[in-house]
Write an enzyme that holds these catalytic residues in place. Structure first.
Site, PDB file in Angstrom:
ATOM      1  N   ALA A 190       1.340   2.620   0.289  1.00 43.20           N
ATOM      2  CA  ALA A 190       0.522   3.826   0.391  1.00 43.20           C
ATOM      3  C   ALA A 190      -0.736   3.608   1.217  1.00 43.20           C
ATOM      4  CB  ALA A 190       0.136   4.316  -1.005  1.00 43.20           C
ATOM      5  N   CYS A 191      -1.058   4.600   2.041  1.00 48.51           N
ATOM      6  CA  CYS A 191      -2.266   4.555   2.857  1.00 48.51           C
ATOM      7  C   CYS A 191      -3.519   4.410   1.997  1.00 48.51           C
ATOM      8  CB  CYS A 191      -2.350   5.831   3.694  1.00 48.51           C
ATOM      9  SG  CYS A 191      -3.935   6.110   4.495  1.00 48.51           S
ATOM     10  N   PHE A 192      -3.596   5.169   0.910  1.00 50.15           N
ATOM     11  CA  PHE A 192      -4.810   5.175   0.099  1.00 50.15           C
ATOM     12  C   PHE A 192      -4.932   3.924  -0.773  1.00 50.15           C
ATOM     13  CE2 PHE A 192      -4.637   9.481   1.516  1.00 50.15           C
ATOM     14  CZ  PHE A 192      -5.952   9.902   1.563  1.00 50.15           C
TER      15      PHE A 192
END
Length: 287
Positions: free
Chosen positions: A156-158
């Protein structure tokens, strides 16, 4: 390809006048196709620098250019939850696009010179200013202040630190990625109104027993802007503040516009032949 391919021909005054697009909610394939169509048109000098806001219908997971879809995303879970998927032309990690405002900026490198990190910092200033106008104490935090050696536990990017994070109270509130082609910068990113860590974890492929840990860490490290405002702002409210923030931070005039017929035609082709196809999303370049 270098800047020699860009035929902008813009005067100093025109360089400070950008096109503003509000293209509404579209499928994942169409959203990525429109971003690329704008990039191609700008590289040919057919349209000015462009700031665009859009949403996703149905919700979708986008993965970075160097990720492998079937290794990172649980496609069966996506089908069950009615979530689409697409590979972005930009790098970075997986993003769940649901209750959010997505922005994209397309501008020639000769108009915004500098490295990826430098130009990201410049463009991030507009996002920070817009979030502050919305009432959030947003700040641009350097990677060295957020454990530069840390690696995310998921795709995930976050979950992954980058060179500059836009954060509120220590939690990441914007995920952005950039690519360069034909002498043009394309940067786009997710500004979650609601950050649903549980749903994001459901659509990622994770090791057995890791979901609860990843969910907890994502909830601690990231957030949606409604978490900090105490209410859920509308798409239009967020996009309006971000528009004013970009204009103020960059000292530019944003002029409402629409896609040209040529951009619409190219976006339709790209959505059909590229972003809506398995060859791109599953079998495209991986290195």
């Amino acid at each position: 390809m270098g800047d020699r391919n860009v035929r902008c021909g813009l005067s100093t005054g025109q360089q400070s006048r950008w096109r503003l697009l509000q293209t509404g909610f579209n499928t994942a394939a169409v959203n990525m196709a429109v971003d690329e169509a704008i990039l191609l048109a700008h590289s040919q000098g057919l349209v000015p620098p462009t700031l665009r806001f859009y949403g996703w219908k149905p919700p979708a997971v986008s993965i970075g250019y160097f990720q492998r879809l079937e290794e990172e995303v649980d496609l069966e879970a996506c089908r069950r939850l009615g979530i689409d998927w697409v590979k972005r032309p930009t790098g970075g990690r997986a993003v769940l696009h649901d209750q959010e405002v997505t922005y994209s900026v397309v501008i020639a490198q000769q108009l915004l010179p500098g490295s990826v990190v430098e130009t990201y910092r410049i463009l991030a200033a507009g996002l920070v200013e817009g979030l502050r106008m919305l009432g959030l104490p947003a700040a641009l935090v350097g990677r060295d202040e957020q454990n530069a050696g840390e690696r995310g536990l998921s795709a995930a990017c976050f979950d992954a630190p980058s060179w500059y994070e836009i954060a509120v109270q220590g939690r990441k509130v914007v995920g952005s990625a950039q690519t360069r082609s034909n002498g043009v910068i394309l940067q786009h990113g997710s500004v979650p109104i609601v950050f649903d860590a549980e749903k994001l974890v459901q659509v990622l492929k994770l090791l057995e027993g890791a979901r609860s840990r990843v969910h907890r860490l994502l909830a601690e490290k990231a957030g949606g802007i409604s978490d900090f405002l105490g209410y859920r702002p509308t798409f239009a409210e967020v996009a309006g503040c971000l528009t004013r923030g970009f204009a103020a931070a960059r000292g530019i005039e944003l002029v409402e516009g629409v896609l040209t017929p040529e951009e619409e035609k190219e976006a339709e082709r790209l959505a059909r032949e590229k972003y809506g196809s398995d060859w791109w999303n599953k079998l495209g370049r991986q290195q």
